[in-house]
Design a protein around this motif. Structure first.
Motif, PDB file in Angstrom:
ATOM      1  N   ASN A  59       0.812  -1.224   0.000  1.00 24.33           N
ATOM      2  CA  ASN A  59       0.000   0.000   0.000  1.00 24.33           C
ATOM      3  C   ASN A  59       0.846   1.274   0.000  1.00 24.33           C
ATOM      4  O   ASN A  59       0.317   2.369  -0.182  1.00 24.33           O
ATOM      5  N   LEU A  60       2.150   1.129   0.219  1.00 25.07           N
ATOM      6  CA  LEU A  60       3.041   2.290   0.276  1.00 25.07           C
ATOM      7  C   LEU A  60       3.845   2.398  -1.015  1.00 25.07           C
ATOM      8  O   LEU A  60       4.250   1.393  -1.597  1.00 25.07           O
ATOM      9  N   THR A  61       4.073   3.627  -1.459  1.00 24.19           N
ATOM     10  CA  THR A  61       4.889   3.882  -2.648  1.00 24.19           C
ATOM     11  C   THR A  61       6.212   4.499  -2.200  1.00 24.19           C
ATOM     12  O   THR A  61       6.261   5.653  -1.770  1.00 24.19           O
ATOM     13  N   PHE A  62       7.276   3.721  -2.256  1.00 21.54           N
ATOM     14  CA  PHE A  62       8.586   4.173  -1.797  1.00 21.54           C
ATOM     15  C   PHE A  62       9.346   4.858  -2.932  1.00 21.54           C
ATOM     16  O   PHE A  62       9.303   4.415  -4.081  1.00 21.54           O
ATOM     17  N   SER A  63      10.081   5.911  -2.600  1.00 24.38           N
ATOM     18  CA  SER A  63      11.028   6.485  -3.557  1.00 24.38           C
ATOM     19  C   SER A  63      12.152   5.485  -3.795  1.00 24.38           C
ATOM     20  O   SER A  63      12.440   4.635  -2.953  1.00 24.38           O
ATOM     21  N   SER A  64      12.821   5.609  -4.923  1.00 24.06           N
ATOM     22  CA  SER A  64      13.934   4.708  -5.202  1.00 24.06           C
ATOM     23  C   SER A  64      15.054   4.869  -4.185  1.00 24.06           C
ATOM     24  O   SER A  64      15.808   3.934  -3.910  1.00 24.06           O
ATOM     25  N   ASP A  65      15.169   6.078  -3.599  1.00 23.95           N
ATOM     26  CA  ASP A  65      16.242   6.341  -2.645  1.00 23.95           C
ATOM     27  C   ASP A  65      15.719   6.546  -1.220  1.00 23.95           C
ATOM     28  O   ASP A  65      16.379   7.173  -0.393  1.00 23.95           O
ATOM     29  N   SER A  66      14.533   6.004  -0.926  1.00 21.49           N
ATOM     30  CA  SER A  66      13.922   6.228   0.389  1.00 21.49           C
ATOM     31  C   SER A  66      14.844   5.885   1.549  1.00 21.49           C
ATOM     32  O   SER A  66      14.861   6.562   2.576  1.00 21.49           O
ATOM     33  N   PHE A  67      15.595   4.794   1.423  1.00 22.58           N
ATOM     34  CA  PHE A  67      16.396   4.285   2.533  1.00 22.58           C
ATOM     35  C   PHE A  67      17.877   4.661   2.418  1.00 22.58           C
ATOM     36  O   PHE A  67      18.687   4.211   3.216  1.00 22.58           O
ATOM     37  N   GLU A  68      18.201   5.489   1.442  1.00 25.64           N
ATOM     38  CA  GLU A  68      19.603   5.771   1.127  1.00 25.64           C
ATOM     39  C   GLU A  68      20.358   6.399   2.294  1.00 25.64           C
ATOM     40  O   GLU A  68      21.543   6.110   2.530  1.00 25.64           O
ATOM     41  N   LYS A  69      19.702   7.257   3.071  1.00 27.98           N
ATOM     42  CA  LYS A  69      20.381   7.987   4.138  1.00 27.98           C
ATOM     43  C   LYS A  69      20.724   7.118   5.340  1.00 27.98           C
ATOM     44  O   LYS A  69      21.424   7.562   6.259  1.00 27.98           O
ATOM     45  N   LEU A  70      20.223   5.870   5.362  1.00 32.17           N
ATOM     46  CA  LEU A  70      20.605   4.962   6.441  1.00 32.17           C
ATOM     47  C   LEU A  70      21.998   4.387   6.228  1.00 32.17           C
ATOM     48  O   LEU A  70      22.647   3.935   7.177  1.00 32.17           O
ATOM     49  N   GLU A  71      22.448   4.393   4.982  1.00 30.12           N
ATOM     50  CA  GLU A  71      23.753   3.817   4.671  1.00 30.12           C
ATOM     51  C   GLU A  71      24.857   4.579   5.410  1.00 30.12           C
ATOM     52  O   GLU A  71      24.868   5.803   5.459  1.00 30.12           O
ATOM     53  N   GLY A  72      25.768   3.827   5.993  1.00 29.44           N
ATOM     54  CA  GLY A  72      26.871   4.435   6.726  1.00 29.44           C
ATOM     55  C   GLY A  72      26.593   4.629   8.196  1.00 29.44           C
ATOM     56  O   GLY A  72      27.513   4.926   8.968  1.00 29.44           O
ATOM     57  N   HIS A  73      25.338   4.463   8.606  1.00 28.94           N
ATOM     58  CA  HIS A  73      24.998   4.585  10.017  1.00 28.94           C
ATOM     59  C   HIS A  73      24.979   3.203  10.657  1.00 28.94           C
ATOM     60  O   HIS A  73      24.531   2.238  10.036  1.00 28.94           O
ATOM     61  N   PRO A  74      25.451   3.066  11.887  1.00 31.78           N
ATOM     62  CA  PRO A  74      25.474   1.759  12.549  1.00 31.78           C
ATOM     63  C   PRO A  74      24.075   1.146  12.592  1.00 31.78           C
ATOM     64  O   PRO A  74      23.108   1.827  12.937  1.00 31.78           O
ATOM     65  N   PHE A  75      23.999  -0.132  12.226  1.00 30.64           N
ATOM     66  CA  PHE A  75      22.709  -0.805  12.219  1.00 30.64           C
ATOM     67  C   PHE A  75      22.230  -1.043  13.646  1.00 30.64           C
ATOM     68  O   PHE A  75      22.991  -1.497  14.500  1.00 30.64           O
ATOM     69  N   ALA A  76      20.968  -0.744  13.904  1.00 30.31           N
ATOM     70  CA  ALA A  76      20.339  -0.972  15.206  1.00 30.31           C
ATOM     71  C   ALA A  76      19.080  -1.796  14.975  1.00 30.31           C
ATOM     72  O   ALA A  76      18.100  -1.303  14.422  1.00 30.31           O
ATOM     73  N   LYS A  77      19.138  -3.047  15.399  1.00 27.56           N
ATOM     74  CA  LYS A  77      18.046  -3.966  15.095  1.00 27.56           C
ATOM     75  C   LYS A  77      16.722  -3.514  15.702  1.00 27.56           C
ATOM     76  O   LYS A  77      15.675  -3.559  15.054  1.00 27.56           O
ATOM     77  N   GLY A  78      16.750  -3.072  16.968  1.00 31.99           N
ATOM     78  CA  GLY A  78      15.511  -2.620  17.601  1.00 31.99           C
ATOM     79  C   GLY A  78      14.899  -1.446  16.868  1.00 31.99           C
ATOM     80  O   GLY A  78      13.671  -1.377  16.694  1.00 31.99           O
ATOM     81  N   ALA A  79      15.744  -0.512  16.429  1.00 35.33           N
ATOM     82  CA  ALA A  79      15.249   0.639  15.679  1.00 35.33           C
ATOM     83  C   ALA A  79      14.677   0.208  14.337  1.00 35.33           C
ATOM     84  O   ALA A  79      13.654   0.734  13.879  1.00 35.33           O
ATOM     85  N   ALA A  80      15.328  -0.756  13.683  1.00 37.38           N
ATOM     86  CA  ALA A  80      14.827  -1.257  12.398  1.00 37.38           C
ATOM     87  C   ALA A  80      13.451  -1.873  12.562  1.00 37.38           C
ATOM     88  O   ALA A  80      12.557  -1.669  11.737  1.00 37.38           O
TER      89      ALA A  80
END
Length: 321
Positions: free
Chosen positions: A192-213
């Protein structure tokens, strides 16, 4: 699938000689090690360390029945190592969650039910013997703030047998291990959601946090459900109104509009390339919030039946002062 230890399954059920507790906690620790071999964790709550084992003894008072390495392993898990589900808790103390008429808010059962209801995969591990050897557990959520008669049920898988849990872990989808996993899961799970091609791009380079994800997935699940809550004439359904009142209004809302000051100061940053219309842009001050770390989901507003709901940004908070 992530697993939460059912704190309610330690309820003073063991005899005073503690041999039953010794065997039962041994099985739980074997399950924990099994879960970890699959690259996951068995989450617990810090309060579990004080759960009642017998009518008179709690867990710390019952440790004499365990070998010294067992004592250390158990108490390190329950008091220091965790992981502790309350750190990434998603349900509120104001939520009315019950099982067979008993309130389970503020427990692992309530947390698992709330997560599953919003599309975050959770299951329980219960101690054997206990009064919780039923699977699935049917938990009821009552929206008392809006309509005491509005009831929704959700089934929670519950495990106490190692072999059955192993089979479920083998069949379960891979656990989130990176921001890329989050993106892949979101694009598949929320049509139901329309994502931009670069919607998640700004997460790159940031430490992954499973709870936040996982909290981000929960927020996206609410947006997905809200987009589907419209009648034939384009009006928002009662379920849509309930979602709005629960998650888009009030001090504890998951979603909110940016302030007038933020809109003025960060107008350029809150303006995004239109996902589907070349040369156009979208001003998207409305956002979903994750507090630790400070992450945001920016999306088009208002949500309408006849227009796409665009998710244009998932990443660190933009309006940092």
């Amino acid at each position: 699938m992530e697993l939460l230890f059912n704190d309610l399954s330690v309820h003073g059920q063991f005899p005073n000689d503690l041999t039953g507790f010794r065997d039962a906690i041994g099985r739980v620790m074997v399950i924990r090690e099994t879960v970890r071999r699959f690259g996951r964790e068995l989450y617990c709550h810090r309060n579990t360390a004080n759960a009642q084992v017998t009518h008179a003894l709690n867990i710390p008072q019952s440790l004499k029945v365990l070998k010294i390495d067992q004592r250390r392993g158990l108490m390190q898990w329950l008091t220091r190592q965790g992981l502790f589900w309350e750190v990434v808790r998603q349900h509120s103390g104001d939520d009315w969650l019950d099982y067979n008429g008993d309130i389970v808010t503020d427990t692992a059962v309530g947390e698992a039910a709330h997560c599953v209801f919003y599309g975050v995969d959770r299951a329980l591990v219960s101690m054997k013997p206990s009064s919780w050897l039923t699977s699935p557990l049917s938990v009821t959520w009552r929206d008392c703030q809006l309509d005491s008669a509005h009831v929704q049920n959700v089934n929670i898988d519950n495990y106490w047998d190692v072999d059955k849990l192993k089979a479920a872990l083998v069949a379960a989808p891979s656990s989130l291990g990176s921001w890329r996993d989050l993106e892949t899961t979101a694009r598949i799970r929320f049509p139901n959601l329309t994502f931009s091609s670069d919607s998640f791009e700004k997460l790159e380079g940031h430490p992954f946090a499973k709870g936040a994800a996982e909290r981000l997935l929960g927020c996206l699940a609410v947006l997905h459900d809200l987009k589907g809550c419209f009648g034939e004439n384009g009006e928002r359904t009662p379920d849509g109104h309930r979602l709005y009142d629960k998650h888009f209004a009030g001090d504890k809302a998951w979603f909110s509009d940016s302030s007038d000051t933020e809109k003025s100061r960060f107008e350029k940053d809150l303006t995004f390339v239109h996902p589907t219309k070349s040369g156009e842009s979208l001003f998207c001050p409305w956002h979903g919030k994750v507090k630790t770390p400070q992450l945001r989901i920016h999306f088009s507003w208002p949500v309408r039946a006849n227009k796409p709901l665009y998710v244009v940004y998932v990443g660190p908070k933009i309006t940092m002062r």
